[in-house]
Design an enzyme around this catalytic site. Structure first.
Site, PDB file in Angstrom:
ATOM      1  N   THR A  77      -1.524   1.008   4.599  1.00 44.75           N
ATOM      2  CA  THR A  77      -0.153   1.435   4.838  1.00 44.75           C
ATOM      3  C   THR A  77       0.587   1.646   3.520  1.00 44.75           C
ATOM      4  OG1 THR A  77      -0.172   0.156   6.894  1.00 44.75           O
ATOM      5  CG2 THR A  77       1.980   0.819   6.055  1.00 44.75           C
ATOM      6  N   ALA A 124     -16.049  -4.021   2.045  1.00 45.93           N
ATOM      7  CA  ALA A 124     -16.060  -4.721   0.762  1.00 45.93           C
ATOM      8  C   ALA A 124     -16.591  -6.137   0.878  1.00 45.93           C
ATOM      9  CB  ALA A 124     -14.661  -4.748   0.163  1.00 45.93           C
ATOM     10  N   ARG A 177     -11.017   5.397   2.502  1.00 43.55           N
ATOM     11  CA  ARG A 177     -12.276   5.263   3.242  1.00 43.55           C
ATOM     12  C   ARG A 177     -12.069   5.675   4.702  1.00 43.55           C
ATOM     13  NH1 ARG A 177     -13.579  -0.801   2.727  1.00 43.55           N
ATOM     14  NH2 ARG A 177     -11.325  -0.863   2.882  1.00 43.55           N
ATOM     15  N   LYS A 203      -2.546  -2.874   3.258  1.00 40.50           N
ATOM     16  CA  LYS A 203      -3.001  -2.197   2.048  1.00 40.50           C
ATOM     17  C   LYS A 203      -3.071  -0.676   2.253  1.00 40.50           C
ATOM     18  CE  LYS A 203      -6.925  -3.708   0.681  1.00 40.50           C
ATOM     19  NZ  LYS A 203      -7.770  -2.749   1.445  1.00 40.50           N
ATOM     20  N   LYS A 248      -9.695  -5.496  14.627  1.00 42.30           N
ATOM     21  CA  LYS A 248      -8.616  -4.909  13.852  1.00 42.30           C
ATOM     22  C   LYS A 248      -7.835  -3.824  14.576  1.00 42.30           C
ATOM     23  CE  LYS A 248      -7.845  -3.079   9.179  1.00 42.30           C
ATOM     24  NZ  LYS A 248      -8.509  -2.666   7.941  1.00 42.30           N
ATOM     25  N   PHE A 294     -10.317  -5.006   1.127  1.00 41.15           N
ATOM     26  CA  PHE A 294      -9.941  -6.420   1.111  1.00 41.15           C
ATOM     27  C   PHE A 294      -9.203  -6.790  -0.179  1.00 41.15           C
ATOM     28  CE2 PHE A 294     -13.609  -6.590   4.190  1.00 41.15           C
ATOM     29  CZ  PHE A 294     -12.803  -6.718   5.306  1.00 41.15           C
ATOM     30  N   PHE A 325       8.657  -7.240   5.958  1.00 37.98           N
ATOM     31  CA  PHE A 325       8.796  -7.500   7.391  1.00 37.98           C
ATOM     32  C   PHE A 325      10.251  -7.880   7.667  1.00 37.98           C
ATOM     33  CE2 PHE A 325       4.295  -7.493   7.309  1.00 37.98           C
ATOM     34  CZ  PHE A 325       3.798  -7.529   8.605  1.00 37.98           C
ATOM     35  N   TRP A 349       6.703   1.006   5.873  1.00 38.87           N
ATOM     36  CA  TRP A 349       6.273   0.898   7.274  1.00 38.87           C
ATOM     37  C   TRP A 349       7.386   1.400   8.201  1.00 38.87           C
ATOM     38  CZ3 TRP A 349       7.821  -1.595  11.732  1.00 38.87           C
ATOM     39  CH2 TRP A 349       6.879  -1.659  12.772  1.00 38.87           C
TER      40      TRP A 349
END
Length: 558
Positions: free
Chosen positions: A74, A274, A95, A72, A106, A302, A383, A411
Site C-alpha cells: 500500500t 521472502a 511482485r 508495505k 492474507k 516482509f 490508522f 490508504w
C-alpha cells in the site's frame, strides 16, 4: 468506508495502451494486451532501451510483519502516486501475488484503500498466467526426470538422491512429503517426493534473476535435480529439459504493465516469497522501470531483515542494481504488538507498549543505515486509532536515528496522503548519497555468510547445525559453490526463528535444519526453524469468503 475490492471495482481505469503511450512513451506495437487493462511489454522493446540513463531506485521495506498489518505494498503504491503528484515521473515495480496467501491467510495483495494497483481481481488471481507457466516448467522437469529413470536411467541417477520437487501455487500441506510412482513397474520407481509452493521453486528464482532469454535458458540448464550413484550432480541440461522449459516461460518472461487507482503505470512481474525464497520482483522489471522513469519504487518481501537483505545480497549482487534510498514501513498498531499487546487491544492507546515495540523498528533502521549503507525514511502508515501522543512519542524516540519519520495517509487519501513522504524521499536522494554495501563478501565461506546475516541482521549470538548439515555445507563449499550468496528461509514474524519472539530479541541461535543447492539461481538456501516451503491453509482460509455475486463480480477478495 468501502472495502479494498469495492474501491478497486469503482475505479475509472484507462486502457493500458493509453497508460503506456501517454505516461511511458511506449507505442502499441511494443505491447501484447491481455484485455483492456493489462499487457506485456515486448523483449525487443526492452532491448532497445539499453542506452537510456537509469532513474533513481527507491526500496520499500518494513518492520517485522504482525497480524496488525503494516501496508508495505500500500505504501509503495501511495508513494509512487505521490511522486507523480509532485511532478516526478515515477513507476512502480512489484511482485505478483501468489494464490497461496490469497486463498489462505492474507486475502488480496495489490495494496489497499485508495493506494492500489488495478485490475485488482486479475492481479490477485490468474493475472497473465505467469505463475502457471512457472509451475509447468518446474513440473515438466520433474516429469522428464522420472521418465528418464523409468526408461533405462542412462545417466545412472540414484533415485534416493533426487532433490527436485514438484510445485503448485496453492497452500496444500498434504503434498509436502509424498510417495510417488506407485502401481507397479509401468508407473516407474516408487520413491519419496514432495511439492513446494511455486513461489519457493527454483524456477521462480531463476525467472526473477535472469537478465535475458539466453540467461534464462542457461540458468535453467544449470539446475541440479539429483545425484548419480557415484554422487555426481545431474542437471536439467543433462536431461535435455531446459530448452522446453524456456519455451514454456517465453511469454511469461515479458514484464506485465498495469496501473494504479490514479492511473499511474505499474510493472508487476515475478513473485518469490521472502521467508522461503529471495522475495523480489524480476530483475527484468526493475531494470525496465529504471529506463522508463526518473524514480522507480519497488519493494522487498516482509521485513528489512528478510526481503531487504536478500534484495541487497542476492538481487543487487547478481544484477548490479543499487538502491538510492530505503523506506521502512511501520504502523503504530504493529509496534504495540511488538511491545507485547494482544491483537484485540491494539486500537487502544498504550505508550509503554509502544516504547517497547519501537525496538523492532530501531533494529531495522540500524540494519538499513549501517549494514546496507542506505539513507532511510520511516513511513508510518496511519490508522484512525493512532493518537497524537503515540505519534509524538514515536517521532521523539526515533529522532536520533537520522531517519525522518513521516505520517502517511495514502490508504484513505491516495497519493495526496503521501506527498510529504514523496518530498522527503526525493530530497534525501538529492542530498544524502547512499554508501551501499553488502552484508558479507562474496569471498567469505558459506558458513561465514550465514553467520554474518544471523549476527549482524538478526541479532543472533550464533549459528548452529547438526553434523550432517555441516557436512553438506562443507561439500557445497568444496564443490565450487563457495562464491554463491546465501538465501535464509525462516519465519518472517521475528528476527529469530521463533515466531513468538516479538520486538528485537538478542542472544538467540539460528539453527539450520536443511540445505538446498539452487545452482540455476546461483544461491544456497538455508532452511531454518520450522518454516515450510509448502505452507498449509489456516483453520479458516480466506477462500471461504471469496465468491462471485449474481452480477458476476468477485466479492470477499480483501
Amino acid at each position: 468506508m468501502a472495502s479494498d475490492i469495492e474501491i478497486a471495482q469503482q475505479a475509472v481505469l484507462q486502457r493500458v495502451t493509453k497508460i503506456a503511450q501517454e505516461k511511458l512513451g511506449i507505442s502499441d506495437e511494443h505491447l501484447e494486451p491481455y484485455g483492456h487493462y493489462k499487457a506485456k511489454i515486448s523483449l525487443d522493446y526492452i532491448d532497445s532501451l539499453q542506452d537510456r540513463p537509469d532513474g533513481k531506485l527507491i526500496l520499500v521495506t518494513a518492520i517485522s510483519p504482525t497480524p496488525a498489518g503494516e501496508g508495505k505494498t500500500t505504501t509503495t503504491v501511495g508513494l509512487a502516486d505521490a511522486l507523480n503528484r509532485i511532478g516526478k515521473k515515477a513507476i512502480i515495480c512489484l511482485r505478483e501475488p501468489s494464490l497461496g496467501p490469497v486463498f489462505g491467510m492474507k486475502g488480496g495483495a495489490a495494496g489497499g484503500g485508495y493506494a492500489q494497483v488495478v485490475p485488482m481481481e486479475d492481479i490477485n488471481l490468474h493475472f497473465t498466467g505467469d505463475f502457471s507457466a512457472i509451475a509447468l516448467a518446474n513440473n515438466l522437469l520433474a516429469a522428464m526426470l522420472d521418465s528418464h529413470v523409468h526408461h533405462g536411467n542412462s545417466l545412472n541417477i540414484d533415485v534416493r538422491r533426487i532433490t527436485w520437487k514438484r510445485a503448485m501455487d496453492m497452500n496444500d500441506r498434504a503434498l509436502r512429503d509424498i510417495t510417488c510412482s506407485l502401481g507397479g513397474p509401468a508407473n516407474g520407481y516408487p520413491r519419496q517426493d514432495g511439492f513446494d509452493i511455486v513461489v519457493a521453486s527454483e524456477v521462480m528464482a531463476i525467472f526473477c534473476l535472469a537478465t535475458s532469454m539466453k540467461d534464462l535458458r542457461q540458468r535453467l540448464g544449470n539446475i541440479v535435480v539429483a545425484q548419480t550413484k557415484d554422487q555426481k550432480p545431474v542437471t536439467a541440461r543433462d536431461l535435455k529439459a531446459h530448452g522446453a522449459m524456456t519455451v514454456l516461460l517465453k511469454d511469461a518472461f515479458k514484464p506485465n504493465l498495469v496501473q494504479t487507482l490514479e492511473n499511474n503505470p505499474a510493472i508487476i512481474h515475478g513473485g518469490p516469497f521472502a521467508n522461503i525464497a529471495h522475495g523480489c520482483n524480476s530483475v527484468m522489471a526493475t531494470k525496465l522501470g529504471l529506463k522508463l522513469a526518473d524514480y522507480v519504487v519497488t519493494e522487498a518481501g516482509f521485513g528489512a531483515d528478510l526481503g531487504a537483505e536478500k534484495f541487497i545480497d542476492i538481487k543487487c549482487r547478481k544484477s548490479g542494481l543499487r538502491p538510492d534510498v530505503a523506506v521502512i514501513v511501520a504502523t503504530i498498531r504493529a509496534l504495540k504488538f511488538h511491545g507485547g499487546v494482544d491483537v484485540k487491544e491494539l486500537d487502544k492507546e498504550n505508550l509503554p507498549a509502544l516504547v517497547k515495540g519501537i525496538a523492532n523498528l530501531e533494529r531495522h533502521v540500524n540494519n538499513v543505515r549501517n549494514h546496507y549503507g542506505l539513507p532511510c525514511v520511516v513511513a508510518i502508515n496511519h490508522f484512525t486509532f493512532d493518537t497524537p501522543a503515540e505519534i509524538e512519542l514515536l517521532q521523539k524516540k526515533m529522532a536520533h536515528h537520522e531517519a525522518p519519520v513521516i505520517v502517511c495517509r495514502h490508504w484513505a487519501e491516495g497519493g495526496k496522503g503521501a506527498e510529504d513522504l514523496a518530498r522527503t524521499v526525493a530530497d534525501l536522494i538529492e542530498k544524502v548519497p547512499a554508501n551501499f554495501q553488502f552484508v558479507y563478501e562474496e569471498s567469505d565461506s558459506l558458513w561465514d555468510k550465514v553467520t554474518a546475516i544471523a549476527t549482524k541482521i538478526y541479532g543472533a549470538s550464533a549459528v548452529t547445525a547438526d553434523r550432517k548439515i555441516k557436512e553438506q555445507i562443507k561439500k557445497l563449499q568444496d564443490d565450487g559453490y563457495a562464491n554463491y550468496p546465501v538465501c535464509v528461509a525462516k519465519t518472517q514474524y521475528s528476527f529469530s526463528t521463533d515466531p513468538e519472539l516479538r520486538g528485537a530479541p538478542t542472544n538467540h541461535e539460528l539453527n539450520i535444519r536443511e540445505v538446498r543447492l539452487a545452482a540455476g539461481a546461483e544461491f544456497i538456501v538455508m532452511v531454518c526453524g520450522d518454516v515450510m516451503t509448502m505452507p498449509g491453509l489456516p483453520a479458516v482460509p480466506s477462500a471461504e469468503k471469496i465468491d462471485i455475486d449474481e452480477n458476476g463480480r468477485v466479492v470477499g477478495l480483501f
